[in-house]
Design a protein around this motif. Structure first.
Motif, PDB file in Angstrom:
ATOM      1  N   MET A 270      43.440 -37.803  38.818  1.00  0.00           N
ATOM      2  CA  MET A 270      43.229 -36.356  38.757  1.00  0.00           C
ATOM      3  C   MET A 270      41.763 -35.963  38.638  1.00  0.00           C
ATOM      4  O   MET A 270      41.423 -34.808  38.851  1.00  0.00           O
ATOM      5  N   GLY A 271      40.886 -36.913  38.301  1.00  0.00           N
ATOM      6  CA  GLY A 271      39.482 -36.546  38.114  1.00  0.00           C
ATOM      7  C   GLY A 271      38.692 -36.487  39.405  1.00  0.00           C
ATOM      8  O   GLY A 271      37.649 -35.837  39.470  1.00  0.00           O
ATOM      9  N   PHE A 272      39.193 -37.161  40.419  1.00  0.00           N
ATOM     10  CA  PHE A 272      38.385 -37.321  41.629  1.00  0.00           C
ATOM     11  C   PHE A 272      38.053 -35.995  42.306  1.00  0.00           C
ATOM     12  O   PHE A 272      36.881 -35.619  42.431  1.00  0.00           O
ATOM     13  N   LEU A 273      39.085 -35.261  42.725  1.00  0.00           N
ATOM     14  CA  LEU A 273      38.805 -34.025  43.459  1.00  0.00           C
ATOM     15  C   LEU A 273      38.128 -32.954  42.617  1.00  0.00           C
ATOM     16  O   LEU A 273      37.128 -32.384  43.042  1.00  0.00           O
ATOM     17  N   PRO A 274      38.648 -32.669  41.401  1.00  0.00           N
ATOM     18  CA  PRO A 274      37.925 -31.678  40.597  1.00  0.00           C
ATOM     19  C   PRO A 274      36.471 -32.101  40.364  1.00  0.00           C
ATOM     20  O   PRO A 274      35.565 -31.262  40.359  1.00  0.00           O
ATOM     21  N   GLY A 275      36.254 -33.402  40.206  1.00  0.00           N
ATOM     22  CA  GLY A 275      34.890 -33.877  40.005  1.00  0.00           C
ATOM     23  C   GLY A 275      34.004 -33.551  41.180  1.00  0.00           C
ATOM     24  O   GLY A 275      32.927 -32.961  41.041  1.00  0.00           O
ATOM     25  N   ILE A 276      34.471 -33.904  42.380  1.00  0.00           N
ATOM     26  CA  ILE A 276      33.684 -33.640  43.582  1.00  0.00           C
ATOM     27  C   ILE A 276      33.467 -32.142  43.752  1.00  0.00           C
ATOM     28  O   ILE A 276      32.385 -31.672  44.102  1.00  0.00           O
ATOM     29  N   LYS A 277      34.516 -31.379  43.482  1.00  0.00           N
ATOM     30  CA  LYS A 277      34.377 -29.934  43.685  1.00  0.00           C
ATOM     31  C   LYS A 277      33.452 -29.325  42.656  1.00  0.00           C
ATOM     32  O   LYS A 277      32.664 -28.428  42.968  1.00  0.00           O
ATOM     33  N   ALA A 278      33.521 -29.807  41.438  1.00  0.00           N
ATOM     34  CA  ALA A 278      32.598 -29.289  40.432  1.00  0.00           C
ATOM     35  C   ALA A 278      31.172 -29.643  40.813  1.00  0.00           C
ATOM     36  O   ALA A 278      30.255 -28.845  40.641  1.00  0.00           O
ATOM     37  N   PHE A 279      30.999 -30.828  41.369  1.00  0.00           N
ATOM     38  CA  PHE A 279      29.658 -31.169  41.822  1.00  0.00           C
ATOM     39  C   PHE A 279      29.219 -30.197  42.906  1.00  0.00           C
ATOM     40  O   PHE A 279      28.095 -29.697  42.906  1.00  0.00           O
ATOM     41  N   THR A 280      30.142 -29.919  43.842  1.00  0.00           N
ATOM     42  CA  THR A 280      29.836 -28.934  44.877  1.00  0.00           C
ATOM     43  C   THR A 280      29.432 -27.606  44.251  1.00  0.00           C
ATOM     44  O   THR A 280      28.467 -26.975  44.677  1.00  0.00           O
ATOM     45  N   ALA A 281      30.160 -27.220  43.223  1.00  0.00           N
ATOM     46  CA  ALA A 281      29.843 -25.953  42.549  1.00  0.00           C
ATOM     47  C   ALA A 281      28.444 -26.003  41.958  1.00  0.00           C
ATOM     48  O   ALA A 281      27.674 -25.045  42.071  1.00  0.00           O
ATOM     49  N   ALA A 282      28.101 -27.152  41.365  1.00  0.00           N
ATOM     50  CA  ALA A 282      26.772 -27.275  40.761  1.00  0.00           C
ATOM     51  C   ALA A 282      25.694 -27.161  41.824  1.00  0.00           C
ATOM     52  O   ALA A 282      24.676 -26.492  41.631  1.00  0.00           O
ATOM     53  N   VAL A 283      25.923 -27.802  42.965  1.00  0.00           N
ATOM     54  CA  VAL A 283      24.939 -27.730  44.040  1.00  0.00           C
ATOM     55  C   VAL A 283      24.865 -26.318  44.596  1.00  0.00           C
ATOM     56  O   VAL A 283      23.794 -25.787  44.876  1.00  0.00           O
ATOM     57  N   LEU A 284      26.034 -25.713  44.730  1.00  0.00           N
ATOM     58  CA  LEU A 284      26.101 -24.351  45.256  1.00  0.00           C
ATOM     59  C   LEU A 284      25.268 -23.406  44.397  1.00  0.00           C
ATOM     60  O   LEU A 284      24.495 -22.594  44.891  1.00  0.00           O
ATOM     61  N   GLY A 285      25.385 -23.539  43.088  1.00  0.00           N
ATOM     62  CA  GLY A 285      24.644 -22.646  42.209  1.00  0.00           C
ATOM     63  C   GLY A 285      23.196 -23.070  42.043  1.00  0.00           C
ATOM     64  O   GLY A 285      22.374 -22.285  41.586  1.00  0.00           O
ATOM     65  N   GLY A 286      22.885 -24.287  42.399  1.00  0.00           N
ATOM     66  CA  GLY A 286      21.532 -24.793  42.199  1.00  0.00           C
ATOM     67  C   GLY A 286      21.561 -25.821  41.093  1.00  0.00           C
ATOM     68  O   GLY A 286      21.593 -25.461  39.915  1.00  0.00           O
ATOM     69  N   ILE A 287      21.564 -27.087  41.463  1.00  0.00           N
ATOM     70  CA  ILE A 287      21.770 -28.101  40.436  1.00  0.00           C
ATOM     71  C   ILE A 287      20.600 -28.108  39.459  1.00  0.00           C
ATOM     72  O   ILE A 287      19.464 -27.906  39.834  1.00  0.00           O
ATOM     73  N   GLY A 288      20.910 -28.278  38.203  1.00  0.00           N
ATOM     74  CA  GLY A 288      19.889 -28.186  37.164  1.00  0.00           C
ATOM     75  C   GLY A 288      19.873 -26.807  36.516  1.00  0.00           C
ATOM     76  O   GLY A 288      19.228 -26.601  35.508  1.00  0.00           O
ATOM     77  N   ASN A 289      20.597 -25.879  37.106  1.00  0.00           N
ATOM     78  CA  ASN A 289      20.587 -24.515  36.593  1.00  0.00           C
ATOM     79  C   ASN A 289      21.948 -24.171  35.972  1.00  0.00           C
ATOM     80  O   ASN A 289      22.986 -24.271  36.629  1.00  0.00           O
ATOM     81  N   ILE A 290      21.935 -23.767  34.716  1.00  0.00           N
ATOM     82  CA  ILE A 290      23.186 -23.593  33.992  1.00  0.00           C
ATOM     83  C   ILE A 290      23.974 -22.372  34.473  1.00  0.00           C
ATOM     84  O   ILE A 290      25.187 -22.446  34.717  1.00  0.00           O
ATOM     85  N   ILE A 291      23.283 -21.254  34.637  1.00  0.00           N
ATOM     86  CA  ILE A 291      23.982 -20.072  35.135  1.00  0.00           C
ATOM     87  C   ILE A 291      24.479 -20.330  36.553  1.00  0.00           C
ATOM     88  O   ILE A 291      25.583 -19.918  36.946  1.00  0.00           O
ATOM     89  N   GLY A 292      23.661 -21.072  37.308  1.00  0.00           N
ATOM     90  CA  GLY A 292      24.044 -21.418  38.677  1.00  0.00           C
ATOM     91  C   GLY A 292      25.364 -22.151  38.707  1.00  0.00           C
ATOM     92  O   GLY A 292      26.223 -21.877  39.547  1.00  0.00           O
ATOM     93  N   ALA A 293      25.544 -23.096  37.774  1.00  0.00           N
ATOM     94  CA  ALA A 293      26.781 -23.865  37.753  1.00  0.00           C
ATOM     95  C   ALA A 293      27.970 -22.941  37.528  1.00  0.00           C
ATOM     96  O   ALA A 293      29.022 -23.081  38.167  1.00  0.00           O
TER      97      ALA A 293
END
Lengths: 350, 258, 570, 275
Positions: A270-293
């Motif tokens: 169960m961790g695989f897809l949510p993990g990848i998608k959360a990573f996508t979300a982090a990149v989408l918002g700007g990785i390293g940026n908390i509000i971005g995530a």
């Protein structure tokens, strides 16, 4: 004399913009077609959006773990999805145990707190051990080495869970606490969705405060800029890094509980897809940026729920929901083409 | 690991009267540092007395920065001992060494570029848990008036000279008993270099001991009381600054007189 | 307690956790079915024993973390303590299993497990066996530090090889039977493991060989090196010749059933060679390599299978191949173009995304008219016009593997290989020295895609049926793991990696369930202990042993031995 | 700006006539930050020209625009009468501009000889498929380039025994020489050196200065260098340009620069002039 120079066209860029623009255009046309058909009722749209926000909140909480670690170590902690999975699994045992003895029914609030605490604690423990065993020895290795390690650790954690707990799906005993619907007439929301959203917002605010207002938070920012110099200032860099992993783990653990509120089951994969998608979300918002995530998570969650129906139904594509991950990953690719540093990311050579 | 606790006196003639200000504050004895299999320091011994400015000169690759990194604990020596006011510090992690009173202003300035000037100074005082730091900030601003004007500016947007001032000011915020300065003149115009050296002397006059590493040997020897010449990981000369500056070989090799 | 004992106990505790892990994850129970030495030790109980030996060995290295003088007796004692702690932890586990009902959490924590761990004895006697046995094994491990280097090496290597020979019983046994050497088979093997006599024999032979090489190997090597260059080359060519002949005869040697496995290994070698161009040469970590494999397989299936819904008339395999390669180039560009400007780790995730996109699309109902959706495509014809016979499909696979290996090695040694290396080392400097990095990235993706697609085509033709779910991320991870284990950038490394990671588990059915667990552990351990792989290429070794970061590399330059001539002489 | 015009006007007209590189009002902005502002700059063919100024004055930014790593916000750069704005770095190497880096950037895990051979990349023709097939022409080319790389190593003074060593294991001074050899392997007409003597002692510095002069004469090069060491700058350059806050502060012969009151005030300081 104003300098004149020839205009040069970069072929690759041209192709990318055509493909990217084309995809966006297709999506827009699809949306118009779908809405024109009017096969999906306004209340279904509303349900999809609410579900999207709830799912997005979960993604956001996991994404924070990626972003925090990336901000400090400049590595993608590929195994973060497994940290999330372990939290979910461990809390299942707590919940099942409490359910067995009847505690879940007699004292649901306290039971929920216990289950949540278990998930957060175990996730934190896994994250901290991961750092200590797999990543710390590689602190100064070339970039790809920790990433490959993380992939290895991810597999190891996944299949350890499979070996320990078995490969079946375990249904989560529900909490009676969050059953029901709030109906304001024009707006209906499931209570568990609302709990998910409010809890996520609360956790994110707490984190934001922690990073910006506390001494440890300031030390985290210093370590993310330059570990060597941070040490020269008297900061215990190792401890700050462990703290970062621990916070990421805590958030992943809480995300795990919120996720089980929505989907009611745990499974070793169960961790695989949510993990990848959360990573996508982090990149989408700007990785390293908390509000971005946070923002990235919300956008991705909503896109995933609403997207297939909105963009694909109009083209009469059968079972559009089968393609929801395709939409999520396409978003990742599009973001990296057009805005490599994400929506709120600082300009950085990605 | 061999533990050399013997209190042998450095055999080199560095206690040459004039430069010797007070009791020994920092003492390195037979320090060996390795990068992988490469030996960067091959047994460095030196000492710094309270109140002195001591400079370490040598060409690039000689081991000057490595010596400072060994002292501040950012690169741990493989053998040898480093003592601050008599107690061994070479086995401590860097953050504990800072709280013992050694501040390191690294080569290339390395200010926290995404933090404001004030936040950088706050970080400098990190090792002093919860103390009030207003007085120290005021003192740094008095030394570097330019920083006061830029108090809330992001450090990364400042010029090289201002960043150097900030790096030095940040190190001073730890209230160190000894300040390690690595190449403070690097990349600065000759005119700014002069200013920086004046400030170093002022810091020293206010009571901070300084260990200074410099490429610009001429300026360094002008400012310092004593100096060491380091070459391929070994100290090959130690004397008062004036004597070094007069030394024929030093003049040829490091002051560029042929 | 003395500090070295504390340390030994701590190491023992770590080992104990390891032993707990292999027990609870089910490996001990599963491997119980296989004998190591028939009638004496099962593979299942060898696992915790190995852990005890390993921990004892580590505990026996005293001088590394303590100030204690490393006397032999102290080393042995330290090893024994560590080993005993491992035993103790397992004994505790047994106590818990036998008294508390925990199998609703840990599915393997059943009384059967305790029975295996306690060697079928009761908890009292069994615990004593565990602890004393652990101590003995730990001391034996520590003894490896006490005896001389060549002896320790001989003992260790012989033990590992013997274990492998035992584990490979299904393979070697089948080979012997196939060559009508049933006598040898009966003599060496029994009940899926070595016979006691076989064990002694194999161990003695290997040990003798290793010892001879350890003591006289240098002389042999020196003699070869002393030969004139053309004789050296002849020797090399001769060696290659023997290898080629062996490869050609392989299906006949191993027999029908195992040729199947050899074919799978070959497909992964091809896949590894392709991924090696992208990751090993050009330094672009591609986690979506499965996309190329899938495209190759699907193009082949659609064009050649009479059951494919979209395309008729059917082409033969070799007729479809050109289309496969064209498709490969296109997909390579399609994946390559968007990721050109991405830095390493972003590239990894985006390519992973591509892999998932490909699988989901192939599987979706929307694509069903072409790809068959979840039902997949059936009855894909074999490449050679015989029956679907693993012995005949072996030859096309071998052909492409050799072609790919030669191609990859000549590219590596050329202008192109240098450009890739330079790009991997420092992209912007490569650009500033005149390397068109855009072109070379696309070239790497394109060639990698071609290898991957051909591999996919062979896969489709080999098994005759494809489903979208066979093309999941694990194929990419498989390929990545094998080039990392073998040594990135090295062609022989790819072959070795495929043999170990793909071949071994096939011979060892019990492994199948734990394959990915072991991969994960291998990846982590390799990255920490030996990031350059088992057979590293020269370049990669230099690169990965930059144990100091960029900053420190600069300081390390400071330490250069002869920086300048002595400018001042004292 | 007007002041600089007068300084530029003082430049001899002869240099204008045969300029190998000409920058025209080059401006570079990063967001709100102006790194270069209206920089006019000329490099006469066959000359040795220096660019000086304090850190952050925009020297490296300007350098990066010449090598195509950055594209100017406005203005034009012409190399041998061809605009190079918008060209990629590898295009520019092919046209004949090569560079070294301030903080030595070798391909550390490649051998010394492979580093130099990579430098010759643009001067080789072997395509990927010819390399794949190892055609005879490819082998010949490889051999020729290897020979040339050896010559270059000898020219910059690196001993033969280094050839198969990893570049990162070379001593500091030799790494600088290797970087120079790698740059020369592309047969440049214009060589850009970014602080070639940084971190060297006076003895090594003198050797490097002599080497640069010799290379210029033997290989018909034009050289542009960024330097901090005023001794090197004054000793080697035929013309000097001073940048400050992204703008050209002054331009002229070493003597003119040494005595220019604005340069003394803003950059050199009084002490320097007294020496």
């Amino acid at each position: 004399m104003p300098a004149r120079r020839p205009i040069r066209i970069d072929a690759i860029k041209l192709i990318l913009w055509t493909v990217g623009g084309g995809l966006i255009l297709l999506a827009l046309i699809g949306a118009v077609l779908t809405l024109g058909q009017g096969r999906i009722s306004p209340s279904s749209w509303q349900n999809l959006v609410v579900a999207g926000i709830a799912l997005g909140s979960v993604y956001a909480l996991i994404a924070l773990g990626y972003t925090l670690v990336y901000g400090i170590l400049f590595m993608i902690n590929f195994a973060h999805g497994e940290v999330f999975m372990w939290g979910a699994f461990s809390s299942w045992f707590m919940a099942a145990g409490l359910n067995e003895v009847g505690f879940m029914d007699s004292n649901p609030v306290f039971a929920f707190v216990l289950v949540l605490a278990t998930a957060m604690l175990i996730s934190m423990l896994v994250a901290v051990l991961l750092e200590r065993i797999a990543y710390r020895p590689l602190r100064n290795a070339p970039r790809l080495v920790p990433l490959i390690t993380a992939i290895g650790a991810s597999l190891f954690l996944q299949y350890t869970a499979r070996g320990f707990f078995g490969s079946g799906v375990r249904a989560f005993p529900g909490y009676n606490l969050f059953e029901g619907v709030i109906d304001l007439g024009f707006f209906r929301i499931d209570i568990d969705d609302m709990v998910v959203i409010l809890a996520a917002i609360g956790l994110m605010l707490a984190l934001y405060f922690f990073i910006n207002q506390t001494r440890t938070g300031r030390a985290m920012r210093a370590v993310s800029e330059d570990k060597d110099v941070a040490a020269m200032m008297g900061i215990n860099v190792d401890r700050i890094i462990v703290t970062t992993f621990a916070i990421g783990g805590l958030l992943a653990g809480s995300a795990a509980i919120l996720y089980t509120l929505i989907f009611n089951q745990v499974h070793f994969f169960m961790g695989f897809l949510p993990g990848i998608k959360a990573f996508t979300a982090a990149v989408l918002g700007g990785i390293g940026n908390i509000i971005g995530a946070a923002i990235g998570g919300l956008i991705l969650g909503i896109l995933e729920q609403v997207g297939p129906n909105l963009f694909l139904t109009g083209y009469n594509i059968p079972s559009p929901n089968q393609l929801q991950d395709v939409i999520a990953f396409s978003v990742l690719v599009l973001v990296l083409i057009f805005r490599p540093s994400g929506l709120l990311g600082r300009k950085e050579n990605v | 690991m061999t533990d050399t606790t013997a209190t042998t006196v450095d055999p080199r003639p560095d206690h040459t009267g004039a430069g010797h200000r007070g009791d020994t504050l920092l003492e390195l004895e037979d320090v060996h540092v390795f990068y992988g299999n490469i030996e960067a320091l091959k047994g460095i011994s030196l000492n710094v007395a309270r109140g002195e400015i001591v400079t370490l000169i040598g060409s690039n690759g000689a081991g000057k920065s490595t010596t400072l990194r060994a002292i501040s604990g950012t690169h741990r020596p493989r053998s040898g001992s480093i003592r601050l006011a008599g107690s061994a510090i070479h086995n401590l992690p860097p953050h504990e060494i800072v709280s013992k009173g050694i501040a390191h202003s690294p080569e290339g300035r390395k200010v926290f570029s995404r933090m404001s000037v004030f936040e950088n100074l706050q970080m400098g005082a990190f090792s002093r848990h919860g103390e009030r730091i207003d007085d120290d900030v005021a003192r740094v601003f008095d030394l570097f008036p330019r920083l006061r004007e830029r108090r809330s500016q992001k450090a990364g947007t400042m010029s090289g000279g201002e960043q150097q001032m900030l790096a030095m000011g940040r190190a001073l915020m730890a209230r160190p008993s000894i300040l390690l300065l690595d190449e403070p003149s690097m990349g600065l115009s000759p005119i700014l270099t002069e200013q920086i050296f004046k400030i170093i002397e002022e810091i020293n006059a206010q009571g901070t001991t300084v260990l200074l590493v410099e490429q610009n040997a001429l300026m360094a020897l002008n400012a310092a009381h004593r100096g060491y010449v380091i070459q391929t990981g070994r100290i090959i000369l130690a004397d008062t600054a004036a004597n070094l500056a007069a030394n024929e070989q030093v003049r040829q090799a490091y002051l560029g007189e042929i | 307690m003395q500090p070295w004992m504390k340390r030994a106990a701590f190491l023992g505790l770590l080992g104990g956790f390891g032993a707990l892990h292999v027990s609870l994850v089910g490996m001990v129970g599963t491997f119980q079915a296989r004998d190591f030495i028939s009638g004496i030790v099962t593979v299942g109980s060898v696992l915790p024993m190995l852990i005890a030996i390993l921990v004892g060995w580590r505990a026996g290295i005293l001088q590394r973390d303590t100030d204690v003088a490393p006397t032999p007796s102290r080393a042995l004692a330290s090893g024994a303590v560590a080993g005993a702690v491992v035993g103790l932890v397992l004994a505790l586990l047994c106590v818990i299993i036998l008294n508390v009902d925990v199998d609703w959490i840990f599915v393997n924590a059943r009384p059967q497990l305790a029975e295996i761990l306690l060697f079928g004895q009761g908890i009292g006697v069994g615990s004593i066996i565990l602890i004393v046995g652990g101590a003995l094994l730990g001391a034996a491990g520590a003894a490896l530090n006490v005896v001389s280097g060549p002896v320790a090496r001989t003992v260790t290597i012989a033990a590992i090889v013997t274990l492998l020979v035992s584990l490979m019983e299904p393979f070697l046994g089948a080979v012997f039977r196939n060559l009508s050497l049933n006598v040898v088979d009966d003599f060496l093997y029994d009940r899926g493991g070595l016979t006691p006599i076989g064990f002694v024999l194999v161990y003695a032979l290997v040990a003798a060989g290793v010892y001879a090489w350890a003591t006289r190997g240098d002389r042999a090597r020196a003699r070869v090196e002393a030969m004139p260059p053309d004789r050296q080359r002849n020797l090399k060519l001769g060696a290659y010749g023997v290898i080629v002949v062996l490869l050609l005869l392989l299906p006949l040697i191993v027999g029908q059933r195992l040729s199947e496995v050899v074919g799978t290994v070959g497909i992964y070698v091809l896949l590894g060679l392709g991924l090696n161009i992208v990751v090993g040469f050009a330094g672009l970590l591609d986690l979506g390599y499965v996309a190329f494999y899938a495209v190759g397989a699907y193009v082949t299936a659609v064009l050649t299978s009479p059951a494919s819904p979209a395309f008729s008339p059917e082409l033969p395999f070799w007729g479809a191949l050109p289309f496969v390669i064209v498709a490969a180039a296109m997909v390579g560009l399609f994946v390559g173009a968007p990721v050109l400007r991405l830095r390493g780790d972003y590239l990894a995730i985006v390519t992973l995304g591509f892999g998932e996109i490909a699988r989901e699309i192939f599987k979706s109902q929307w694509a069903q008219p072409v790809t068959g959706g979840a039902q997949g495509i059936l009855s894909i014809p074999p490449p050679l016009p015989f029956d679907r016979d693993p012995q005949s499909i072996y030859y096309p696979i071998l052909f492409f593997c050799i072609l790919a290996a030669i191609g990859a090695s000549s590219l590596a040694a050329s202008r192109v290989g240098r450009a890739w290396n330079a790009m991997r080392e420092d992209e912007s400097v490569a650009e500033a020295t005149g390397v068109n990095t855009t072109y070379y990235k696309l070239l790497a993706f394109g060639l990698g895609a071609a290898f991957g697609c051909v591999s996919g085509a062979l896969f489709a033709a080999k098994i005759g049926v494809i489903f979208a779910d066979s093309f999941n991320i694990l194929v990419s991870i498989n390929a990545l793991a094998l080039i990392i284990l073998g040594g990135m950038g090295n062609i022989f490394g790819v072959v070795l990696g495929a043999l170990v990671l793909v071949g071994l588990p096939e011979f060892l059915r019990e492994f199948a369930e734990y394959r990915l667990l072991i991969y994960g552990a291998v990846l982590v351990i390799m990255m920490i202990l030996r990031p350059e792989g088992l057979l590293p290429s020269r370049v990669r070794r230099a690169e990965l042993h930059e144990d100091e970061g960029e900053d420190d590399a600069q300081y390390a330059a400071e330490a250069g031995e002869e920086t300048g001539k002595p400018v001042v002489t004292t | 700006m007007t002041d600089t015009m007068t300084d530029t006007a003082a430049a001899p007209a002869a240099a204008e006539a045969d300029a190998i590189l000409r920058a025209d009002k080059v401006t570079m902005r990063f967001g709100g930050l102006v790194a270069n502002k209206d920089v006019d700059f000329i490099i006469p063919r066959g000359g040795i020209v220096s660019l000086i100024g304090p850190n952050g004055a925009g020297k490296t930014t300007f350098f990066n625009q010449l090598t195509g790593m950055l594209e100017p916000t406005s203005g034009d750069i012409r190399f041998e009468d061809q605009s190079i704005v918008g060209l990629t770095p590898h295009d520019i190497v092919e046209l004949g501009i090569a560079r070294t880096f301030q903080n030595i950037r070798l391909f550390g895990a490649m051998t010394v000889i492979a580093n130099v051979m990579t430098g010759a990349h643009t001067r080789m023709k072997a395509s990927w498929w010819a390399s794949l097939l190892k055609l005879p022409a490819v082998r010949e080319e490889e051999a020729a380039i290897r020979k040339r790389a050896r010559e270059l190593l000898r020219l910059v003074g690196l001993p033969r025994r280094y050839e198969e060593d990893w570049a990162k294991n070379l001593p500091y001074g030799d790494q600088r020489r290797l970087e120079l050899a790698r740059a020369l392997a592309s047969n440049p007409k214009l060589l850009l050196l970014d602080e070639p003597t940084a971190g060297m002692n006076p003895g090594e510095t003198a050797q490097m200065t002599a080497l640069v002069k010799r290379l210029r004469d033997e290989l018909d090069l034009t050289v542009l260098l960024i330097e901090h060491d005023m001794k090197v700058v004054m000793g080697i350059s035929e013309r000097i340009t001073v940048l400050d806050y992204g703008e050209v502060l002054a331009e002229g012969s070493p003597e003119q620069i040494r005595t220019n009151p604005r340069v003394v005030e803003a950059y050199l300081g009084k002490q320097a002039t007294q020496q």
